[in-house]
Design a protein around this motif. Structure first.
Motif, PDB file in Angstrom:
ATOM      1  N   ILE A  30      58.189 108.102 -16.409  1.00  0.00           N
ATOM      2  CA  ILE A  30      58.060 106.859 -15.636  1.00  0.00           C
ATOM      3  C   ILE A  30      56.618 106.603 -15.213  1.00  0.00           C
ATOM      4  O   ILE A  30      56.020 105.582 -15.556  1.00  0.00           O
ATOM      5  CB  ILE A  30      58.968 106.886 -14.393  1.00  0.00           C
ATOM      6  CG1 ILE A  30      60.418 107.182 -14.793  1.00  0.00           C
ATOM      7  CG2 ILE A  30      58.862 105.535 -13.650  1.00  0.00           C
ATOM      8  CD1 ILE A  30      61.005 106.145 -15.739  1.00  0.00           C
ATOM      9  N   TRP A  31      56.022 107.542 -14.455  1.00  0.00           N
ATOM     10  CA  TRP A  31      54.708 107.321 -13.864  1.00  0.00           C
ATOM     11  C   TRP A  31      53.581 108.026 -14.609  1.00  0.00           C
ATOM     12  O   TRP A  31      52.410 107.766 -14.332  1.00  0.00           O
ATOM     13  CB  TRP A  31      54.697 107.806 -12.404  1.00  0.00           C
ATOM     14  CG  TRP A  31      55.701 107.124 -11.544  1.00  0.00           C
ATOM     15  CD1 TRP A  31      56.853 107.657 -11.047  1.00  0.00           C
ATOM     16  CD2 TRP A  31      55.659 105.774 -11.067  1.00  0.00           C
ATOM     17  NE1 TRP A  31      57.533 106.737 -10.291  1.00  0.00           N
ATOM     18  CE2 TRP A  31      56.815 105.554 -10.283  1.00  0.00           C
ATOM     19  CE3 TRP A  31      54.759 104.714 -11.226  1.00  0.00           C
ATOM     20  CZ2 TRP A  31      57.088 104.346  -9.665  1.00  0.00           C
ATOM     21  CZ3 TRP A  31      55.035 103.506 -10.611  1.00  0.00           C
ATOM     22  CH2 TRP A  31      56.178 103.329  -9.847  1.00  0.00           C
TER      23      TRP A  31
ATOM     24  N   GLY B  58      51.634 106.461  -8.422  1.00  0.00           N
ATOM     25  CA  GLY B  58      52.927 107.103  -8.639  1.00  0.00           C
ATOM     26  C   GLY B  58      52.793 108.443  -9.331  1.00  0.00           C
ATOM     27  O   GLY B  58      53.468 109.422  -8.960  1.00  0.00           O
ATOM     28  N   GLY B  59      51.930 108.527 -10.330  1.00  0.00           N
ATOM     29  CA  GLY B  59      51.698 109.790 -11.015  1.00  0.00           C
ATOM     30  C   GLY B  59      51.079 110.830 -10.104  1.00  0.00           C
ATOM     31  O   GLY B  59      51.465 112.011 -10.126  1.00  0.00           O
TER      32      GLY B  59
ATOM     33  N   LYS C  40      49.863 107.217 -17.259  1.00  0.00           N
ATOM     34  CA  LYS C  40      50.529 106.240 -16.384  1.00  0.00           C
ATOM     35  C   LYS C  40      51.970 105.941 -16.786  1.00  0.00           C
ATOM     36  O   LYS C  40      52.603 105.066 -16.178  1.00  0.00           O
ATOM     37  CB  LYS C  40      49.723 104.943 -16.343  1.00  0.00           C
ATOM     38  CG  LYS C  40      48.326 105.117 -15.727  1.00  0.00           C
ATOM     39  CD  LYS C  40      47.576 103.810 -15.663  1.00  0.00           C
ATOM     40  CE  LYS C  40      46.265 103.985 -14.906  1.00  0.00           C
ATOM     41  NZ  LYS C  40      45.305 104.834 -15.591  1.00  0.00           N
ATOM     42  N   GLY C  41      52.492 106.622 -17.793  1.00  0.00           N
ATOM     43  CA  GLY C  41      53.893 106.489 -18.140  1.00  0.00           C
ATOM     44  C   GLY C  41      54.270 105.122 -18.682  1.00  0.00           C
ATOM     45  O   GLY C  41      53.422 104.293 -19.033  1.00  0.00           O
TER      46      GLY C  41
ATOM     47  N   SER D  70      53.790 112.026  -7.725  1.00  0.00           N
ATOM     48  CA  SER D  70      54.787 112.876  -8.382  1.00  0.00           C
ATOM     49  C   SER D  70      54.280 114.293  -8.569  1.00  0.00           C
ATOM     50  O   SER D  70      55.040 115.262  -8.451  1.00  0.00           O
ATOM     51  CB  SER D  70      55.174 112.272  -9.744  1.00  0.00           C
ATOM     52  OG  SER D  70      55.747 110.993  -9.586  1.00  0.00           O
TER      53      SER D  70
ATOM     54  N   VAL E 181      55.458 102.682 -17.110  1.00  0.00           N
ATOM     55  CA  VAL E 181      55.009 101.610 -16.217  1.00  0.00           C
ATOM     56  C   VAL E 181      53.624 101.117 -16.638  1.00  0.00           C
ATOM     57  O   VAL E 181      53.367  99.911 -16.687  1.00  0.00           O
ATOM     58  CB  VAL E 181      54.990 102.100 -14.753  1.00  0.00           C
ATOM     59  CG1 VAL E 181      54.434 101.021 -13.835  1.00  0.00           C
ATOM     60  CG2 VAL E 181      56.392 102.490 -14.309  1.00  0.00           C
TER      61      VAL E 181
ATOM     62  N   GLY F  58      49.240 111.058 -14.146  1.00  0.00           N
ATOM     63  CA  GLY F  58      48.271 110.642 -13.129  1.00  0.00           C
ATOM     64  C   GLY F  58      46.826 110.894 -13.486  1.00  0.00           C
ATOM     65  O   GLY F  58      45.938 110.162 -13.053  1.00  0.00           O
TER      66      GLY F  58
ATOM     67  N   ALA G  95      50.940 102.554 -10.899  1.00  0.00           N
ATOM     68  CA  ALA G  95      51.376 103.652 -11.770  1.00  0.00           C
ATOM     69  C   ALA G  95      50.513 104.889 -11.545  1.00  0.00           C
ATOM     70  O   ALA G  95      51.024 106.026 -11.530  1.00  0.00           O
ATOM     71  CB  ALA G  95      51.297 103.214 -13.236  1.00  0.00           C
TER      72      ALA G  95
END
Length: 423
Positions: free
Chosen positions: A309-310, A76-77, A340-341, A80, A343, A313, A73
């Protein structure tokens, strides 16, 4: 060997704190114990006499998978928001010193020869030292001693802030100008968290003098921290764990019948009283409540509208309205959503729920299960008042006990299956 290492680390809590090294000790110990597990399990000479560590229990796998997803996660952040490689590396190091320790210490507790009694006895010694130091800490603001004695040079290793390396006697609450005490933690609510952990362990101590010392010391830490959540937790956690551990006894169900009936009969009055108590609880530290609620609203709004979602960060500083505190701080779930959203939230919810269920069942027949269940409840309750990730370096004895309980639960399941096959 590992039993001795853990005992030495716990018994040396105060000396290491006076060197400013507790923030370093937690991650180093976690990596060391994990390395011992991996070496014994996968790097074994043919002549090795030591038996292979037990299989990793399913409960530990939940934590390993969950904390791995935390890192996914995070990546992913960062991807993004196109954050730099340097920022990603810094956040990954933060993950290794925080969330990753949940997996490391539960793995070590489950797979190494670390005894429940060793942890209890070593924390008992730290509780005794804490109790002996309490009069000095209590008198420090009255005689004009400084709040912070010094900040350790170990700060150069990096960390969330200087308070993690500071040797401090007390702190002044800006809301009322009165002192609060932190003991060997970075802030007062963190002291309440550790005080509650020590209370759970002290109650399980079979040695009566040490049990009394541990309980008095833990209560002193909780009370002097002046943490509202700490006080509520001290009242709720152990009775809840003890009640669950006694569910097999029919007398408990009979004894509960009358209180439940009366509670239903007088529910309107009780609800009104609870509502009044809650408002009084919030009003005890009105400014703190305002800041916490505002941080939560900002975190939820920006998570939902910007990065569901993510997450984002990284942690971001809040506006002046929340005294520039990081968005999502003072709350594990809001912090996870923002950074971290959804997830990241799922990565913590699933292992926590599994642990609660597994330890509740184990508590019916084992003191270790009862202690682990109480520790997990403690973690769940403090998610609404603290960022657990940043305090893992202090809470690691509780994670070791959770790992020990997971091993015992796995052994009991294996015995039941073997008995079923035999019959």
């Amino acid at each position: 060997m590992e039993d001795y290492i853990v005992a030495l680390a716990l018994a040396g809590t105060w000396p290491i704190y006076f060197l400013g090294g507790l923030y370093v000790l937690g991650p180093v110990l976690g990596v060391m114990l994990t390395a011992i597990v991996l070496v014994r399990k996968y790097v074994r000479a043919p002549t090795t006499a030591r038996p292979e560590p037990p299989a990793i229990p399913i409960g530990v796998w939940f934590w390993i998978a969950g904390m791995g997803v935390m890192q996914i996660a995070l990546l992913g952040g960062h991807w993004s928001y196109e954050l730099s490689t340097g920022q990603t590396l810094k956040s990954t190091i933060g993950w290794a010193k925080g969330w990753a320790l949940f997996a490391m210490f539960t793995l070590a507790g489950a797979c190494l020869d670390i005894r429940f009694e060793t942890i209890i006895r070593a924390t008992g010694l730290t509780a005794l030292i804490s109790l002996l130091l309490t009069p000095l800490l209590y008198l420090a603001p009255m005689v004009g001693l400084p709040e912070v004695l010094f900040v350790s040079p170990l700060r150069v290793v990096g960390g969330p802030g200087p308070e993690f390396f500071a040797v401090q006697l007390y702190s002044m609450d800006p809301a009322d100008g009165l002192p609060r005490w932190r003991y060997f933690t970075p802030w007062s609510p963190a002291a309440a968290l550790i005080g509650n952990l020590y209370l759970i362990l002290a109650i399980e101590d079979r040695r009566m003098p040490w049990r009394v010392i541990g309980i008095i010391s833990a209560l002193a830490i909780i009370i002097l921290s002046k943490s509202r959540l700490g006080l509520v937790t001290a009242v709720l956690v152990w009775p809840a764990a003890f009640g669950v551990s006694q569910l097999r006894r029919s007398i408990l169900w009979l004894a509960a019948a009358v209180p439940v009936f009366l509670a239903g009969l007088f529910s309107p009055i009780l609800l009104a009283q609870l509502g009044a108590a809650y408002e009084g609880f919030r009003g005890m530290r009105a400014n703190s409540t305002r800041v916490r609620e505002a941080l939560g609203r900002i975190a939820i709004d920006r998570w939902w509208n910007e990065a569901p979602i993510w997450g984002h960060g990284v942690v971001e500083r809040g506006p002046h309205y929340v005294e520039y505190m990081p968005i999502g701080s003072h709350h594990t779930w809001f912090g996870l959503l923002f950074v971290k959203g959804v997830v990241g939230v799922g990565a913590l919810v699933i292992p926590l729920m599994w642990s609660l269920l597994e330890f509740a069942l184990l508590a019916l027949s084992s003191p270790i299960g009862r202690a682990a269940f109480a520790i997990t409840i403690l973690l769940v309750l403090f998610t609404v008042g603290e960022n657990l990730e940043i305090l893992t370096y202090l809470f690691w004895p509780g994670l070791l006990i959770m790992g020990i309980a997971m091993r015992e639960a796995a052994e009991k399941r294996s015995a039941i299956l073997a008995e079923a096959r035999a019959s």
